[in-house]
Motif scaffolding. Structure first.
Motif, PDB file in Angstrom:
ATOM      1  N   PRO A 416     -18.571  21.276  16.296  1.00 51.17           N
ATOM      2  CA  PRO A 416     -17.746  21.536  15.075  1.00 51.17           C
ATOM      3  C   PRO A 416     -17.900  20.678  13.815  1.00 51.17           C
ATOM      4  CG  PRO A 416     -15.951  21.467  16.876  1.00 51.17           C
ATOM      5  CD  PRO A 416     -17.488  21.061  17.748  1.00 51.17           C
ATOM      6  N   GLN A 417     -18.156  19.393  14.447  1.00 49.12           N
ATOM      7  CA  GLN A 417     -18.919  18.358  13.224  1.00 49.12           C
ATOM      8  C   GLN A 417     -20.038  19.293  12.960  1.00 49.12           C
ATOM      9  OE1 GLN A 417     -19.800  14.645  15.548  1.00 49.12           O
ATOM     10  NE2 GLN A 417     -18.390  13.375  14.039  1.00 49.12           N
ATOM     11  N   GLU A 418     -21.007  19.574  13.813  1.00 50.33           N
ATOM     12  CA  GLU A 418     -22.368  20.374  13.596  1.00 50.33           C
ATOM     13  C   GLU A 418     -21.507  21.300  12.413  1.00 50.33           C
ATOM     14  OE1 GLU A 418     -24.480  21.943  16.630  1.00 50.33           O
ATOM     15  OE2 GLU A 418     -24.587  19.663  17.459  1.00 50.33           O
ATOM     16  N   TRP A 419     -20.836  22.258  12.864  1.00 47.45           N
ATOM     17  CA  TRP A 419     -20.279  23.158  11.222  1.00 47.45           C
ATOM     18  C   TRP A 419     -19.666  22.241  10.694  1.00 47.45           C
ATOM     19  CZ3 TRP A 419     -16.601  25.459  15.765  1.00 47.45           C
ATOM     20  CH2 TRP A 419     -17.128  25.855  16.377  1.00 47.45           C
ATOM     21  N   ILE A 420     -19.428  21.467  10.165  1.00 49.60           N
ATOM     22  CA  ILE A 420     -18.835  20.802   9.298  1.00 49.60           C
ATOM     23  C   ILE A 420     -20.050  20.759   8.294  1.00 49.60           C
ATOM     24  CG2 ILE A 420     -17.421  18.773   8.207  1.00 49.60           C
ATOM     25  CD1 ILE A 420     -15.550  19.736  10.296  1.00 49.60           C
ATOM     26  N   GLU A 421     -20.643  19.466   9.427  1.00 49.78           N
ATOM     27  CA  GLU A 421     -21.566  19.212   8.574  1.00 49.78           C
ATOM     28  C   GLU A 421     -22.825  19.663   7.656  1.00 49.78           C
ATOM     29  OE1 GLU A 421     -23.736  17.298  11.931  1.00 49.78           O
ATOM     30  OE2 GLU A 421     -22.688  15.357  10.998  1.00 49.78           O
ATOM     31  N   SER A 422     -23.239  21.274   8.433  1.00 44.22           N
ATOM     32  CA  SER A 422     -23.903  22.760   7.752  1.00 44.22           C
ATOM     33  C   SER A 422     -22.757  22.944   6.307  1.00 44.22           C
ATOM     34  CB  SER A 422     -24.179  23.132   8.828  1.00 44.22           C
ATOM     35  OG  SER A 422     -24.075  23.118  10.103  1.00 44.22           O
ATOM     36  N   PHE A 423     -21.836  22.845   6.617  1.00 41.79           N
ATOM     37  CA  PHE A 423     -20.515  23.883   4.748  1.00 41.79           C
ATOM     38  C   PHE A 423     -21.088  22.487   3.867  1.00 41.79           C
ATOM     39  CE2 PHE A 423     -17.120  23.553   2.801  1.00 41.79           C
ATOM     40  CZ  PHE A 423     -17.142  24.778   2.539  1.00 41.79           C
ATOM     41  N   THR A 424     -20.831  21.048   4.293  1.00 41.06           N
ATOM     42  CA  THR A 424     -21.320  20.381   3.469  1.00 41.06           C
ATOM     43  C   THR A 424     -22.816  20.162   2.655  1.00 41.06           C
ATOM     44  OG1 THR A 424     -22.082  18.335   5.131  1.00 41.06           O
ATOM     45  CG2 THR A 424     -19.475  18.392   4.022  1.00 41.06           C
ATOM     46  N   ALA A 425     -23.879  20.422   3.497  1.00 47.15           N
ATOM     47  CA  ALA A 425     -25.393  21.098   3.288  1.00 47.15           C
ATOM     48  C   ALA A 425     -25.524  21.280   2.139  1.00 47.15           C
ATOM     49  CB  ALA A 425     -25.992  20.873   4.091  1.00 47.15           C
ATOM     50  N   ASN A 750     -28.394  17.661   6.719  1.00 50.40           N
ATOM     51  CA  ASN A 750     -27.309  17.006   7.562  1.00 50.40           C
ATOM     52  C   ASN A 750     -26.433  15.943   7.413  1.00 50.40           C
ATOM     53  OD1 ASN A 750     -25.403  16.409  10.063  1.00 50.40           O
ATOM     54  ND2 ASN A 750     -26.915  18.221  11.312  1.00 50.40           N
ATOM     55  N   SER A 751     -25.564  15.552   6.508  1.00 46.59           N
ATOM     56  CA  SER A 751     -25.329  14.474   5.742  1.00 46.59           C
ATOM     57  C   SER A 751     -24.589  12.636   6.418  1.00 46.59           C
ATOM     58  CB  SER A 751     -24.020  14.594   5.104  1.00 46.59           C
ATOM     59  OG  SER A 751     -23.044  14.976   5.911  1.00 46.59           O
ATOM     60  N   ASN A 752     -23.969  13.542   8.265  1.00 47.93           N
ATOM     61  CA  ASN A 752     -24.088  12.949   8.815  1.00 47.93           C
ATOM     62  C   ASN A 752     -25.076  12.395   9.561  1.00 47.93           C
ATOM     63  OD1 ASN A 752     -22.217  11.029  10.145  1.00 47.93           O
ATOM     64  ND2 ASN A 752     -22.538  12.050  11.831  1.00 47.93           N
ATOM     65  N   ASP A 753     -26.322  12.747  10.087  1.00 47.46           N
ATOM     66  CA  ASP A 753     -27.329  12.313  10.713  1.00 47.46           C
ATOM     67  C   ASP A 753     -27.995  11.500  10.049  1.00 47.46           C
ATOM     68  OD1 ASP A 753     -26.347  13.570  12.876  1.00 47.46           O
ATOM     69  OD2 ASP A 753     -27.922  15.591  13.019  1.00 47.46           O
ATOM     70  N   GLN A 754     -28.295  12.021   8.913  1.00 48.57           N
ATOM     71  CA  GLN A 754     -29.020  11.736   7.772  1.00 48.57           C
ATOM     72  C   GLN A 754     -28.547   9.755   6.973  1.00 48.57           C
ATOM     73  OE1 GLN A 754     -29.478  12.401   3.691  1.00 48.57           O
ATOM     74  NE2 GLN A 754     -30.964  12.751   3.493  1.00 48.57           N
ATOM     75  N   LEU A 755     -27.775   9.869   7.049  1.00 47.33           N
ATOM     76  CA  LEU A 755     -26.505   8.930   7.065  1.00 47.33           C
ATOM     77  C   LEU A 755     -26.728   7.939   8.081  1.00 47.33           C
ATOM     78  CD1 LEU A 755     -24.553   6.410   5.171  1.00 47.33           C
ATOM     79  CD2 LEU A 755     -22.389   8.042   6.498  1.00 47.33           C
TER      80      LEU A 755
END
Length: 837
Positions: A416-425, A750-755
């Motif tokens: 689910p984290q990946e889905w939200i990250e994709s959505f924010t991207a 991917n915002s979380n991975d990039q942070l």
């Protein structure tokens, strides 16, 4: 022989209750009265406290308190008798049924299913837990039913209406001050004798009342028979069977409430419980003194009989109320005379005399209306309990459940984290392509998406955490945890009941601090409030996940579990310090009901989980969004280019040289062109990063960060970390969103991975550490330590001020936790550096 000496599985009869004050009052209200049968169920793993069965329910006492209760192998004679009821004229209730609004106050014992009925009736989403003290303040809801607007108020669960605990006073004051049209007394049908004690007190208050016999299905499944309609007619109170968890009987219940409100219920009448000739004579003498014309300001609000009974019991609040009576000296003298007379006559304490009389009435009424099947009940619950409170297995099982919870948040939350990250991207890319360059675009991408998106990604982890906590609460397991850890808590000067608010603190510290109202001792309550912030709430959880994901990928669940355990250990040490330094401890008993295990409904668990999740989303859309924009603005302004002129000049030169070289290239292979382009882009990218770093350093937020850097640099922190800690004062999730803004996370990726990547790669640009990485595993541990300990959010500070009643405690908490956090992080970083980590 005392109750303490009784061995597991043995049964005896109570012959005398010794002790005085708070202990005696609470113990007799819970049913420990002369003549009652009591059985030892088990001792806690550390042999203290001890679980007993009395009046059909289980309750725990510490061994020291059990030693104050004398027992006998033979049935002991009780002074109480069943004297029936006294018929009195119907009170002049104001007829309001032409006003299509009904105000209902829900009153009942803890664990009776009161809040479940509230939720089903109003379609509300208040949390329900299978242990005492979930509802710590009134919850309001409004809904339409059969042409009426129903205002329903869920009051705190309470065993009695005395001046013993804050929730008891809250319930009493609400009924007297708000004057609800109907009091809906919710009763656990599986524990009639104990629950009806509160009902007798409500009868003394002379109020319109309807009784909901909740969990009635369990009463019938156990083979018991109850002529509730007969008892209802006897008391002049309609009694309606309900199953709150399934919504059964609620329509009939509210139909009956409307009938009572409209004065159309034929069996409604006001009665007095007959306490016996001697007690009734004393009540009447005091009551006659109170019922003087000059005291109309008091008697128009509070029933004189109720004041008289409570005054006889020595209730502090009613004694205080009498001061406002014109003839208060006469009333006090009459109370004193009648108290001495009754205590001499019965050779017992006045509180015990009246409590015995109430239970005598209840016992007699149930003999006429209730038939027990005598068969063993809750056998499954007993088998489960034997395992979960096992002398050797109980602690490993509890630790396993907590570890499982934390491990599941990573494993189940990953996708689910990946889905939200994709959505924010995707949202970031959409904004980037459709909005022209400028301040608005920068604010949306760097401020809103960079800040809020960095926190939103943790929503799945938060939901999973609350799911597991709700499961443990609603099943009744939390009460067992309090039972098994009481001896540990006692060692640090606290009550086992304190452990429940502390566990609730893993979700959010605010309701956890409010839940301390269930702790009777003001001292214990204050200490619990002051150590609750060491329980890592879901807000801190986001920071932990970010840094653990960045630096400790192989042992995520174990490290997260270790952080939470560290918080518990620190809380224990601080509590021990407070025990030695604060005022002397009051002698407050460990008396806690241990409800049977109940399988929570899927609907209830999902409701609780989503309720907490929605609160998290509201915080993201409110506090965190606002804070992210403020942080962004402070980092965006001023827009002066004076500090970056040299870098701008270098960029122009490199760009000009690249363009010239590119234009002069006539016959060069594509590989060379690509290499030249890659070199150019890398140089420009490095200069742009350096330019942004310098610009941020000279921004308003950079100036603030630089000002505090000398204080935080011994902890291994740079100015960006310092700024994020200051911003985290509003809400700990903002620490993550601030880092997202300061590190200029590109939301097209991917915002979380990039942070995480930015944090890992960030280097010092200037100073003695130039070229070194800002974040290392050691710095991450130091930063997590500071986050774990330093002062909680503003909401927690405000809640402590409200609950403790003074700003000094809130300010003390903010100060001492921050100093302690600095010291702990300093030790971690400096010691780690010396050891070469």
């Amino acid at each position: 022989m005392t109750l303490r000496e009784l061995k597991q599985g043995e049964t005896a009869y109570i012959s005398k209750v010794k002790g005085r004050g708070a202990f005696r009052k609470r113990i007799i209200e819970m049913g420990f009265i002369v003549g009652k049968e009591v059985t030892v169920i088990k001792k806690a793993p550390l042999k203290d406290p001890i679980e007993y069965k009395i009046m059909g329910y289980n309750v725990s006492l510490r061994a020291a308190e059990a030693g104050l209760i004398e027992i006998s192998n033979q049935t002991c004679k009780n002074n109480s008798h069943y004297n029936g009821v006294i018929e009195v004229p119907v009170s002049n209730h104001e007829l309001k049924y032409n006003q299509k609004v009904i105000n209902i106050a829900l009153v009942g014992n803890p664990n009776c299913g009161k809040t479940t009925i509230f939720n089903y009736a109003s379609n509300s989403k208040e949390r329900v837990g299978n242990y005492s003290g979930v509802t710590v303040s009134a919850k309001n809801a409004r809904f339409e039913y059969n042409g009426y607007s129903i205002n329903i108020i869920d009051l705190p669960g309470t065993y009695s209406i005395t001046s013993y605990t804050p929730e008891e006073l809250y319930v009493r004051d609400h009924i007297f001050n708000e004057i609800p049209d109907i009091v809906l007394n919710v009763i656990d049908s599986t524990n009639l004798e104990r629950n009806l004690y509160l009902t007798t007190q409500l009868i003394d208050m002379d109020i319109k009342m309807v009784v909901a016999l909740n969990m009635f299905d369990e009463l019938e499944q156990n083979g018991n028979a109850f002529k509730y309609d007969v008892l209802g007619k006897m008391l002049g109170i309609p009694m309606m069977p309900t199953v709150g968890s399934k919504g059964q009987g609620l329509h009939e219940l509210f139909d009956k409430i409307i009938e009572v409100y409209e004065d159309k219920e034929p069996h409604i009448r006001h009665i007095h419980i007959n306490y016996g000739q001697s007690i009734e004579e004393s009540i009447k003498k005091i009551q006659d003194c109170i019922k003087k014309p000059d005291n109309i300001n008091i008697t128009s609000i509070v029933c004189p009989r109720f004041i008289a009974i409570k005054a006889l019991e020595g209730d502090k609040e009613e004694i205080k109320r009498i001061k406002d009576c014109a003839n208060h000296a006469e009333i006090y003298q009459t109370i004193d005379e009648e108290t001495k007379k009754l205590e001499t006559l019965f050779n017992d304490n006045i509180e015990t005399i009246i409590t015995d009389a109430k239970y005598g009435f209840i016992n007699g009424a149930l003999k006429e209306t209730y038939t027990s099947s005598k068969k063993e009940t809750h056998t499954k619950s007993k088998k489960i309990d034997n395992l979960l409170t096992h002398p050797f297995l109980s602690y490993p099982i509890f630790l396993f459940f907590m570890f499982l919870t934390f491990e599941a948040t990573f494993i189940l939350g990953a996708k689910p984290q990946e889905w939200i990250e994709s959505f924010t991207a995707w949202v970031g890319q959409l904004i980037s392509l459709n909005i022209p360059d400028g301040i608005v675009k920068d604010a949306l991408i760097d401020g809103v998406i960079g800040g809020v998106g960095g926190v939103l990604v943790f929503l799945p982890n938060i939901l999973i955490l609350f799911f597991f906590l709700s499961l443990m609460e609603d099943s009744g397991y939390m009460a067992r945890v309090a039972f098994i850890v009481d001896k540990f808590m006692h060692k640090i000067g606290l009550h086992g009941r304190s452990f429940i608010p502390l566990l609730m603190g893993f979700g959010c510290n605010v309701p956890a601090i409010m839940a301390t109202r269930t702790i009777e001792s003001p001292r214990d309550r204050l200490i619990t409030m002051l150590i609750t912030p060491f329980m890592s709430c879901s807000a801190r959880y986001t920071v932990y996940i970010l840094l653990i994901s960045a630096f400790f990928h192989s042992y995520q669940g174990l490290i997260l579990f270790g952080i939470y355990v560290a918080g518990i250990i620190i809380a224990g040490i601080i509590a021990l310090v407070f025990k030695k330094t604060l005022s002397k401890k009051e002698d407050i008993p460990f008396v806690m009901e241990l409800p049977p295990y109940r399988m929570p409904t899927t609907k209830a668990i999902l409701k609780h989980t989503w309720f907490k999740g929605s609160q998290y989303l509201k915080k993201i859309g409110g506090t965190i969004l606002l804070a992210s924009l403020i942080i962004w603005a402070l980092g965006y302004f001023p827009r002066s280019n004076d500090y970056t002129k040299d870098i701008d000049h270098k960029i122009e030169i490199i760009t000009s040289n690249y363009q010239k070289t590119n234009n002069n290239t006539i016959s060069v292979d594509s590989k060379t062109i690509d290499q030249s382009k890659e070199k150019y882009e890398k140089e420009i990218s490095n200069l742009e990063i350096k330019k942004e770093f310098i610009r941020q350093e000279h921004s308003y937020i950079g100036q603030l960060g630089k000002a505090i850097e000398p204080v935080i640099s011994p902890l291994g922190f740079d100015w960006k970390m310092g700024v994020s800690l200051i911003a985290g004062g509003a809400a700990k999730e903002i620490v993550v969103s601030t880092l997202g803004v300061l590190y200029q996370v590109n939301t097209n990726d991917n915002s979380n991975d990039q942070l995480i990547e930015r944090i890992k790669q960030q280097k010092y640009e200037t100073g003695k550490d130039a070229g070194k990485k800002v974040f290392t595993p050691l710095v991450a541990i130091s930063f997590i330590t500071f986050i774990l300990i330093y002062f909680p959010c503003i909401a927690v500070i405000a809640t402590i001020k409200k609950e403790a009643g003074k700003w000094k405690y809130a300010l003390f908490l903010a100060t001492y936790t921050t100093i302690l956090a600095w010291i702990a992080s300093f030790i971690v970083y400096q010691l780690g550096t010396l050891l070469g980590f």
